[in-house]
Write a protein that holds these residues in place. Structure first.
Motif, PDB file in Angstrom:
ATOM      1  N   GLY A 119     -14.274   5.403   5.849  1.00 50.71           N
ATOM      2  CA  GLY A 119     -12.957   5.729   6.419  1.00 50.71           C
ATOM      3  C   GLY A 119     -13.024   6.739   7.537  1.00 50.71           C
ATOM      4  N   PRO A 120     -11.897   7.475   7.769  1.00 50.07           N
ATOM      5  CA  PRO A 120     -10.611   7.357   7.057  1.00 50.07           C
ATOM      6  C   PRO A 120      -9.853   6.096   7.446  1.00 50.07           C
ATOM      7  CG  PRO A 120     -10.380   8.868   8.882  1.00 50.07           C
ATOM      8  CD  PRO A 120     -11.822   8.459   8.866  1.00 50.07           C
ATOM      9  N   SER A 121      -9.206   5.479   6.455  1.00 46.77           N
ATOM     10  CA  SER A 121      -8.541   4.205   6.673  1.00 46.77           C
ATOM     11  C   SER A 121      -7.031   4.370   6.616  1.00 46.77           C
ATOM     12  CB  SER A 121      -8.996   3.202   5.613  1.00 46.77           C
ATOM     13  OG  SER A 121      -8.364   1.958   5.793  1.00 46.77           O
ATOM     14  N   PRO A 122      -6.320   4.103   7.715  1.00 45.37           N
ATOM     15  CA  PRO A 122      -4.856   4.231   7.690  1.00 45.37           C
ATOM     16  C   PRO A 122      -4.213   3.145   6.825  1.00 45.37           C
ATOM     17  CG  PRO A 122      -5.560   3.293   9.773  1.00 45.37           C
ATOM     18  CD  PRO A 122      -6.816   3.683   9.040  1.00 45.37           C
ATOM     19  N   ALA A 123      -2.989   3.427   6.350  1.00 51.75           N
ATOM     20  CA  ALA A 123      -2.256   2.445   5.541  1.00 51.75           C
ATOM     21  C   ALA A 123      -1.587   1.404   6.426  1.00 51.75           C
ATOM     22  CB  ALA A 123      -1.202   3.146   4.688  1.00 51.75           C
ATOM     23  N   ALA A 124      -1.123   1.809   7.616  1.00 51.13           N
ATOM     24  CA  ALA A 124      -0.440   0.894   8.528  1.00 51.13           C
ATOM     25  C   ALA A 124      -0.259   1.589   9.872  1.00 51.13           C
ATOM     26  CB  ALA A 124       0.909   0.476   7.969  1.00 51.13           C
ATOM     27  N   VAL A 125       0.028   0.788  10.880  1.00 52.98           N
ATOM     28  CA  VAL A 125       0.343   1.313  12.204  1.00 52.98           C
ATOM     29  C   VAL A 125       1.733   0.810  12.585  1.00 52.98           C
ATOM     30  CG1 VAL A 125      -0.256   1.329  14.659  1.00 52.98           C
ATOM     31  CG2 VAL A 125      -2.064   1.370  12.923  1.00 52.98           C
ATOM     32  N   VAL A 126       2.559   1.728  13.096  1.00 54.98           N
ATOM     33  CA  VAL A 126       3.883   1.369  13.574  1.00 54.98           C
ATOM     34  C   VAL A 126       3.908   1.583  15.082  1.00 54.98           C
ATOM     35  CG1 VAL A 126       6.353   1.812  13.477  1.00 54.98           C
ATOM     36  CG2 VAL A 126       4.968   2.017  11.402  1.00 54.98           C
ATOM     37  N   LEU A 127       4.156   0.513  15.832  1.00 66.02           N
ATOM     38  CA  LEU A 127       4.274   0.598  17.280  1.00 66.02           C
ATOM     39  C   LEU A 127       5.751   0.755  17.623  1.00 66.02           C
ATOM     40  CD1 LEU A 127       1.808  -2.293  18.195  1.00 66.02           C
ATOM     41  CD2 LEU A 127       1.315   0.161  18.051  1.00 66.02           C
ATOM     42  N   THR A 128       6.090   1.797  18.351  1.00 66.97           N
ATOM     43  CA  THR A 128       7.499   2.124  18.610  1.00 66.97           C
ATOM     44  C   THR A 128       7.932   1.643  19.990  1.00 66.97           C
ATOM     45  OG1 THR A 128       6.971   4.297  19.510  1.00 66.97           O
ATOM     46  CG2 THR A 128       7.290   4.144  17.119  1.00 66.97           C
TER      47      THR A 128
ATOM     48  N   ARG B 159       0.835  -1.203   0.000  1.00 65.34           N
ATOM     49  CA  ARG B 159       0.000   0.000   0.000  1.00 65.34           C
ATOM     50  C   ARG B 159       0.869   1.252   0.000  1.00 65.34           C
ATOM     51  NH1 ARG B 159      -4.099  -1.428   5.021  1.00 65.34           N
ATOM     52  NH2 ARG B 159      -5.109  -3.259   4.092  1.00 65.34           N
ATOM     53  N   GLU B 160       0.378   2.310  -0.658  1.00 64.64           N
ATOM     54  CA  GLU B 160       1.092   3.583  -0.620  1.00 64.64           C
ATOM     55  C   GLU B 160       0.735   4.359   0.643  1.00 64.64           C
ATOM     56  OE1 GLU B 160      -0.491   2.633  -3.495  1.00 64.64           O
ATOM     57  OE2 GLU B 160       1.341   2.131  -4.617  1.00 64.64           O
ATOM     58  N   VAL B 161       1.694   5.117   1.132  1.00 60.99           N
ATOM     59  CA  VAL B 161       1.512   5.973   2.302  1.00 60.99           C
ATOM     60  C   VAL B 161       1.424   7.416   1.825  1.00 60.99           C
ATOM     61  CG1 VAL B 161       2.564   6.827   4.431  1.00 60.99           C
ATOM     62  CG2 VAL B 161       2.703   4.389   3.840  1.00 60.99           C
ATOM     63  N   ALA B 162       0.257   8.032   2.043  1.00 61.13           N
ATOM     64  CA  ALA B 162       0.064   9.406   1.579  1.00 61.13           C
ATOM     65  C   ALA B 162       0.587  10.422   2.589  1.00 61.13           C
ATOM     66  CB  ALA B 162      -1.413   9.665   1.302  1.00 61.13           C
ATOM     67  N   VAL B 163       0.551  10.079   3.872  1.00 58.88           N
ATOM     68  CA  VAL B 163       0.980  11.018   4.911  1.00 58.88           C
ATOM     69  C   VAL B 163       1.496  10.223   6.106  1.00 58.88           C
ATOM     70  CG1 VAL B 163      -1.328  11.160   5.951  1.00 58.88           C
ATOM     71  CG2 VAL B 163       0.276  13.057   6.246  1.00 58.88           C
ATOM     72  N   ARG B 164       2.446  10.789   6.828  1.00 63.21           N
ATOM     73  CA  ARG B 164       2.995  10.157   8.022  1.00 63.21           C
ATOM     74  C   ARG B 164       2.516  10.940   9.238  1.00 63.21           C
ATOM     75  NH1 ARG B 164       6.376  10.654   3.763  1.00 63.21           N
ATOM     76  NH2 ARG B 164       7.791   8.978   3.152  1.00 63.21           N
TER      77      ARG B 164
ATOM     78  N   LEU C 166     -10.683   0.121  14.148  1.00 66.18           N
ATOM     79  CA  LEU C 166     -12.087   0.479  13.967  1.00 66.18           C
ATOM     80  C   LEU C 166     -12.279   1.406  12.771  1.00 66.18           C
ATOM     81  CD1 LEU C 166     -13.162   0.986  17.699  1.00 66.18           C
ATOM     82  CD2 LEU C 166     -13.856  -0.851  16.152  1.00 66.18           C
ATOM     83  N   ALA C 167     -11.359   2.336  12.580  1.00 65.35           N
ATOM     84  CA  ALA C 167     -11.465   3.251  11.436  1.00 65.35           C
ATOM     85  C   ALA C 167     -11.423   2.484  10.120  1.00 65.35           C
ATOM     86  CB  ALA C 167     -10.327   4.274  11.480  1.00 65.35           C
ATOM     87  N   CYS C 168     -10.614   1.428  10.083  1.00 65.99           N
ATOM     88  CA  CYS C 168     -10.525   0.614   8.859  1.00 65.99           C
ATOM     89  C   CYS C 168     -11.843  -0.096   8.570  1.00 65.99           C
ATOM     90  CB  CYS C 168      -9.428  -0.426   8.999  1.00 65.99           C
ATOM     91  SG  CYS C 168      -7.764   0.256   8.856  1.00 65.99           S
ATOM     92  N   SER C 169     -12.635  -0.364   9.617  1.00 68.74           N
ATOM     93  CA  SER C 169     -13.875  -1.121   9.418  1.00 68.74           C
ATOM     94  C   SER C 169     -15.001  -0.255   8.881  1.00 68.74           C
ATOM     95  CB  SER C 169     -14.303  -1.770  10.741  1.00 68.74           C
ATOM     96  OG  SER C 169     -14.688  -0.766  11.679  1.00 68.74           O
ATOM     97  N   GLN C 170     -14.826   1.056   8.899  1.00 66.24           N
ATOM     98  CA  GLN C 170     -15.871   1.958   8.420  1.00 66.24           C
ATOM     99  C   GLN C 170     -15.777   2.133   6.906  1.00 66.24           C
ATOM    100  OE1 GLN C 170     -18.203   3.064  10.657  1.00 66.24           O
ATOM    101  NE2 GLN C 170     -17.003   1.674  11.983  1.00 66.24           N
TER     102      GLN C 170
ATOM    103  N   ASN D 294      -6.951   9.229   5.185  1.00 69.96           N
ATOM    104  CA  ASN D 294      -6.761   8.011   4.403  1.00 69.96           C
ATOM    105  C   ASN D 294      -5.283   7.808   4.064  1.00 69.96           C
ATOM    106  OD1 ASN D 294      -9.282   6.730   4.055  1.00 69.96           O
ATOM    107  ND2 ASN D 294      -9.919   8.351   2.640  1.00 69.96           N
ATOM    108  N   ALA D 295      -4.883   6.536   4.017  1.00 74.53           N
ATOM    109  CA  ALA D 295      -3.536   6.126   3.617  1.00 74.53           C
ATOM    110  C   ALA D 295      -2.458   6.724   4.500  1.00 74.53           C
ATOM    111  CB  ALA D 295      -3.280   6.473   2.155  1.00 74.53           C
ATOM    112  N   ALA D 296      -2.804   6.997   5.785  1.00 73.99           N
ATOM    113  CA  ALA D 296      -1.822   7.540   6.720  1.00 73.99           C
ATOM    114  C   ALA D 296      -1.010   6.412   7.347  1.00 73.99           C
ATOM    115  CB  ALA D 296      -2.519   8.343   7.813  1.00 73.99           C
ATOM    116  N   LEU D 297       0.265   6.683   7.569  1.00 77.44           N
ATOM    117  CA  LEU D 297       1.104   5.793   8.373  1.00 77.44           C
ATOM    118  C   LEU D 297       1.075   6.351   9.796  1.00 77.44           C
ATOM    119  CD1 LEU D 297       3.317   3.439   8.312  1.00 77.44           C
ATOM    120  CD2 LEU D 297       4.947   5.322   8.442  1.00 77.44           C
TER     121      LEU D 297
END
Length: 699
Positions: free
Chosen positions: A281-290, A234-239, A274-278, A255-258
């Motif tokens: 949207g808005p649907s994020p591209a991925a989640v990074v746990l630091t 998937r492409e990441v539009a915003v971080r 939950l946002a992905c299930s709507q 949408n498409a947020a990292l």
């Protein structure tokens, strides 16, 4: 001549040349048969190079990746540090030519401006393009620059390409904002940037600037803990860094947020799921746990594989991860099919591909650089095995040249002299004489000496030569070697590193003699200048040629040019251009020009011409506008030896030109002279030239 390659060169990083390379590969795959791809410099190795991997995969290229590149970046750096710039170009050239021989067309994607000085890298790209014989498709990016800055960059870049001997096929300005295209187009017209080659604008395509989750995963060193591998494309539009409470964060989610957040922020993670299930949207591209923190098992069970949202874990803290993620640049590669299709779509919508393909297939007058010319000499000499005699067998430069000739398998060699003395000289020169392709003959003990002497006596007895003189002459290595050529036991002879010009060519004049259609032996120098190779004649043999002799020099020089892949356009030189001057000297040149036209109407010839009008297009446009020779002459015939010899030396020393010669022309079989100050490279080139001449005689 139709050039079989295009070089995509640029003047900086992130100009979008890979997108252009894709467009050119798509075009080439439709227009040509076997299409190949080449990178002159790769980062680590060819298997790790994204462009090579992508082109091999998409276009079914079966050529091994190891044959699709020139050098690694580390090799390039080392050779540049060792002041071996020319060797670097030659190495890339040799590897490219090996690939080109197996293909109908080659697309070359230039260097990436990562790791070398930008100014040096631009020169390197221009020199590579010129020396592999490719036309250049130059690529620039506008981005945030002003119209004037962009136009200036293109002007400087294109002029620099041309100044270094490259030939432009077209120019592309990439990443042009929609609101700047009209002003940029007007500025281009005013500057006449598109007067010599087409110029195309490509708009800024947001998708191509968006890195994939996989690229960011690699950039931050994260591990995938949930979601499948395909979701990483998937492409990441915003971080975005999630540091506030969930309600405020959700208001800012797009949408498409990292989303990057500490691993103990389970609320943010659940909110993203939950946002992905709507549906809307808005649907994020991925989640990074630091921080290397995994959510508790209860949360992991809840979010596992939820809507295939990729969840990554990074060891470092949120600030460091966010900083690294911000530096990740989007790449078009075999893992990003949507980007590939988008890139090709942008290229084909905004570039007239049919016109560009026609230009690629159109014959051109090639500009042969010295390095490209030397390469072509070696390649042509290899095509048909020829044996060349080198009489000066104990000279260190000759022995070193023999080593080069045999290692590169250019031609077979005959050395003349005492084998023991030759072996000793080779040891002193640090040369290991090869076991194959080399023959050593001692004229003093050779069984050929008696028959050679008898034949020489028969040929020269009318000139007072006795049998004793004939036997003595055949001990002389130059006479013996020339007789080997005369008898057909060798293809040609090269001498002059130690011997004088007279000693070298006298035996050839005595019994090899001129071809039936030639009355005089003359010579040319092949002058390898920065932007091309010119043929200068006569600079070594005939002091004050008559009009008839000038005619023969011109025709012979044109034939020599053709032998070595140079299209002959003959300039008969004088102190006057056209009809502007009169006098005995200029009238002689005018008469010779008319005689060349009568005897060889197929040749392009003009005269009298001054040197500047012959080679400088701007001067020619003033003095002889529209003339097919003026300003683009390749064969320059001097009115006398004094002029020619002095001028070739002046150009050689002042312009840093490589002068190969004199190459004798008009003889039945090739004998060529070396300068006594010749280098090993000069000897290798002259032997290759002699071998090519011998191939022509044999055919």
């Amino acid at each position: 001549m139709i050039q079989r390659s295009v070089y995509i060169g640029t003047n900086g990083n992130a100009t979008g040349k890979r997108m252009v390379a894709l467009g050119m590969m798509e075009l080439a795959a439709r227009r040509f048969g076997r299409v190949a791809f080449f990178r002159p410099v790769v980062h680590v190795g060819p298997n790790e190079d994204q462009s090579i991997r992508m082109m091999r995969s998409r276009y079914g290229i079966v050529t091994p990746a190891d044959e699709m590149f020139g050098v690694t970046r580390a090799q390039a750096r080392q050779m540049l540090a060792d002041d071996r710039y020319s060797n670097l170009i030659q190495l890339i050239q040799q590897r490219f030519k090996s690939l080109e021989a197996k293909a109908d067309f080659v697309v070359v994607e230039g260097t990436s401006y990562q790791g070398l000085a930008p100014e040096l890298e631009f020169e390197l790209n221009a020199d590579i393009a010129a020396n592999i014989g490719s036309r250049v498709l130059s690529v620039y990016a506008m981005g945030d620059r002003s119209v004037d800055e962009c136009v200036q960059s293109v002007l400087i870049g294109n002029e620099s390409f041309v100044d270094r001997g490259a030939q432009l096929i077209a120019t592309i300005i990439n990443k042009v904002p929609d609101d700047q295209s009209t002003a940029l187009n007007a500025a281009i017209k005013t500057s006449k940037l598109d007067s010599k080659a087409p110029l195309y604008f490509l708009p800024d395509e947001p998708l191509l600037r968006q890195p994939t989750v996989r690229e960011i995963q690699s950039g931050i060193g994260a591990k995938l803990v949930s979601g499948d591998e395909s979701s990483l494309d998937r492409e990441v539009a915003v971080r975005k860094v999630a540091a506030m409470q969930l309600p405020g964060f959700l208001e800012r989610l797009s949408n498409a947020a990292l989303v990057m957040t500490p691993g103990d922020r389970s609320d943010i993670l659940v909110g993203c799921v939950l946002a992905c299930s709507q549906p809307d949207g808005p649907s994020p591209a991925a989640v990074v746990l630091t921080g290397g923190i995994l959510p508790p098992p209860s949360i992991r069970r809840l979010v596992e594989n939820a809507n295939a949202l990729p969840i990554l874990v990074a060891i470092e803290d949120t600030y460091t991860v966010a900083s690294k993620a911000a530096e990740v640049r989007a790449e078009i590669g075999d893992h990003s099919p949507r980007k590939i299709e988008s890139a090709i779509g942008v290229f084909e919508r905004h570039v007239d591909t049919d016109s560009l393909a026609d230009r690629l297939q159109a014959p051109i007058v090639p500009r042969i650089t010295p390095m490209l010319f030397e390469h072509s000499l070696i390649q042509r000499a290899r095509q048909q095995r020829v044996k060349i005699v080198l009489p000066e067998a104990t000279e260190p430069r000759i022995l070193q040249a023999v080593d080069v000739l045999r290692r590169r398998d250019v031609t077979d060699v005959v050395l003349l002299g005492d084998p023991n003395l030759i072996a000793a000289a080779a040891a002193r020169a640090g040369v290991m004489l090869p076991n194959d392709g080399l023959e050593i003959i001692d004229p003093a003990t050779s069984p050929l000496r008696n028959s050679f002497a008898s034949e020489y006596y028969q040929l020269r007895k009318h000139k007072g030569v006795t049998t004793d003189i004939a036997h003595d002459r055949m001990i002389d290595v130059t006479y013996f070697g020339t007789m080997l050529v005369h008898r057909g036991l060798a293809g040609g002879l090269v001498s002059g590193a130690v011997h004088t010009t007279a000693n070298t060519i006298r035996p050839a004049f005595e019994f090899i003699r001129t071809r039936p259609d030639v009355n005089v032996v003359s010579s040319v120098f092949l002058m390898c200048l920065k932007n091309g190779v010119l043929v200068y004649g006569d600079c070594a043999v005939i002091p004050n040629p008559t009009a008839e002799q000038l005619t023969e020099i011109a025709i012979s020089s044109a034939e020599t040019a053709v032998q070595f892949g140079i299209e002959p356009r003959i300039a008969m030189l004088s102190y006057s251009t056209g009809e502007s001057g009169h006098g005995e000297d200029v009238d002689k040149v005018r008469e010779a020009t008319a005689m060349v036209r009568k005897r060889r109407p197929d040749l392009l010839v003009e005269g009298p011409l001054q040197y500047d009008a012959a080679v400088d297009p701007d001067v020619a446009a003033t003095k002889m506008p529209g003339n097919p020779v003026a300003g683009q002459a390749t064969v320059l015939v001097f009115p006398d030896l004094n002029t020619g010899n002095n001028l070739y030396k002046a150009v050689q020393r002042s312009a840093g030109a490589i002068a190969i010669g004199p190459v004798l022309q008009g003889l039945n079989k090739p004998v060529n002279d070396l300068s006594r100050g010749c280098t090993v490279t000069d000897i290798v080139n002259t032997v290759a030239i002699t071998a090519i001449q011998a191939q022509t005689v044999a055919s």
